[in-house]
Design an enzyme around this catalytic site. Structure first.
Site, short mmCIF file in Angstrom:
data_model
loop_
_atom_site.label_atom_id
_atom_site.label_comp_id
_atom_site.label_asym_id
_atom_site.label_seq_id
_atom_site.Cartn_x
_atom_site.Cartn_y
_atom_site.Cartn_z
N TYR A 128 24.53 34.92 -32.81
CA TYR A 128 23.36 33.90 -32.84
C TYR A 128 23.05 33.52 -31.53
CZ TYR A 128 24.69 33.36 -37.98
OH TYR A 128 25.09 33.41 -39.17
N PHE B 275 21.76 31.33 -47.15
CA PHE B 275 20.35 31.15 -47.47
C PHE B 275 20.29 30.49 -48.88
CE2 PHE B 275 19.77 35.65 -45.32
CZ PHE B 275 19.42 35.07 -44.01
N GLY C 205 16.53 30.72 -49.58
CA GLY C 205 16.19 31.67 -50.43
C GLY C 205 15.45 32.99 -49.89
#
Length: 302
Positions: free
Chosen positions: A69, A218, A222
Site C-alpha cells: 500500500y 470492498f 463493491g
C-alpha cells in the site's frame, strides 16, 4: 443518526486467537492517495496521520495494511508508524504477503523463500519486532491451486516468533481446509458485500462454524473495488439509506456486520468525516424491510 457518540466497540468484538478486536476496524489502503496504489494524487501526510489518530480515539483497535500500500510519496505502513507508535497495547495490525510491488510500483509474487523478506519489510516499516496477523494473499491465478508451500513458510515464521497469528486472503474453502492442516487460521479476508455470490455467502457461514473471523474487503466499494464506491449507487441501497437517514456506505457496512458475529469490517478512508460515519455504522440496526430489500440483491447476485 448520531455519529460522534458511537465508537468501534458498539458493534461488539471478536477474537483473532488470543487477540480481541472491535468488529469495526480500519483499512489503510486509501491513506496514501486519492486512488489506490499510486494511481491518483498523493495524500496530505498530516491529514492521513490525523485520520489514524482519530480512528484510535473512536475505539478502532484493528488496522489492516500491507507493505504494497504505497503511492509515489506515501507508505501506509510508515504513516501508521508515524501516527501511532508507540502503539496502544490493544492495537492489532494485520498485514498481507505473497503479493508485492517493487519501487517502480510493478507487481510481483513471492516464492515461499521470499516470504520472510516480505514479513521483515513490514516489520521495518511498522517499527515492530513481530506482526500480530499476517494474511497470505492468494493470487487470482492460483485460486484452484495448493497454497501449502507458501502457508507452511509463514507457519515457520510464526514458530520463529515473527508472526503471532495467520490468515488467508482471496481464498476458497479448499484453501482454508488445507491451511488448517498446517497451522491455525484465525481469519479469512475476501471480497464481500451486498450482492455477493452464493458461494461467498456459504463460505462466510462455514468460517463462522469453525470460529474463523471473516473480514470482507470492498464491503463499501463493491464493484468499484480499488477505485472506491461507485458513483451510481444501486437504487435499493439508496432507498434503504433514505429510510434510515444514513449514507449508502453506512447501509453497506451495517448489512455486512449483520451477516454474523464473526464478520468484521475494515472500511478505509483518508477523510475524517467518512471515518466517523464508518465507525458509526456499527451502531446502525437495519429494519427487517431494509434487510429484505438488500437480501433480494444478494439473491439476485446484483
Amino acid at each position: 443518526m448520531t455519529t460522534e457518540t458511537n465508537t468501534a466497540a458498539t458493534a461488539g468484538t471478536w477474537n483473532f486467537g488470543d487477540l480481541t478486536v472491535n468488529r469495526v476496524g480500519f483499512g489503510a489502503m486509501r491513506l496514501t492517495g486519492s486512488a489506490a496504489f499510486g494511481l491518483g494524487t498523493p495524500s496530505d501526510r498530516d491529514r492521513s496521520v490525523s485520520v489514524l489518530r482519530r480512528a484510535i480515539e473512536l475505539g478502532v483497535n484493528h488496522i489492516d495494511t500491507a507493505a504494497f500500500y504505497f503511492s509515489p510519496l506515501r507508505s501506509a505502513n510508515e504513516l501508521i508508524n508515524r501516527a501511532l507508535a508507540p502503539y496502544p497495547d490493544d492495537l492489532v495490525i494485520a498485514t498481507k504477503v505473497w503479493a508485492g510491488r517493487d519501487p517502480s510500483g510493478e507487481w510481483w509474487w513471492a516464492t515461499p523463500d521470499q516470504l520472510r523478506g516480505q514479513v521483515e519489510e513490514n516489520l521495518r516499516q511498522l517499527g515492530r519486532d513481530h506482526l500480530d496477523v499476517v494474511n497470505l494473499r492468494i493470487p487470482p491465478s492460483r485460486k484452484a491451486d495448493s497454497i501449502a508451500d507458501h502457508f507452511a513458510a509463514l507457519a515457520d515464521l510464526r514458530e520463529a516468533g515473527l508472526i503471532r497469528h495467520l490468515g488467508i486472503s482471496n481464498a476458497t474453502s479448499e484453501h482454508l481446509a488445507e491451511a488448517q492442516t498446517i497451522a491455525p487460521v484465525v481469519c479469512v479476508q475476501n471480497s464481500y458485500g451486498v450482492g455477493a455470490p452464493a458461494g461467498e455467502q456459504e463460505f462466510l457461514r462455514a468460517c463462522g462454524e469453525q470460529g474463523v473471523a471473516f473480514v470482507p474487503f470492498f464491503a463499501v466499494a463493491g464493484s468499484g473495488r480499488e477505485a472506491g464506491a461507485i458513483a451510481a449507487e444501486h437504487e435499493t441501497v439508496l432507498a434503504v439509506a433514505r429510510a434510515h437517514d444514513v449514507t449508502p456506505a453506512q447501509v453497506r457496512l451495517a448489512w455486512t456486520l449483520r451477516q454474523g458475529p464473526h464478520v468484521l469490517a475494515i472500511p478505509g478512508t483518508g477523510n475524517p468525516d467518512h471515518l466517523v460515519e464508518n465507525v458509526a455504522a456499527g451502531a446502525l440496526r437495519l429494519s427487517d424491510d431494509g434487510v429484505a430489500q438488500l437480501q433480494s440483491l444478494q439473491q439476485a447476485g446484483e
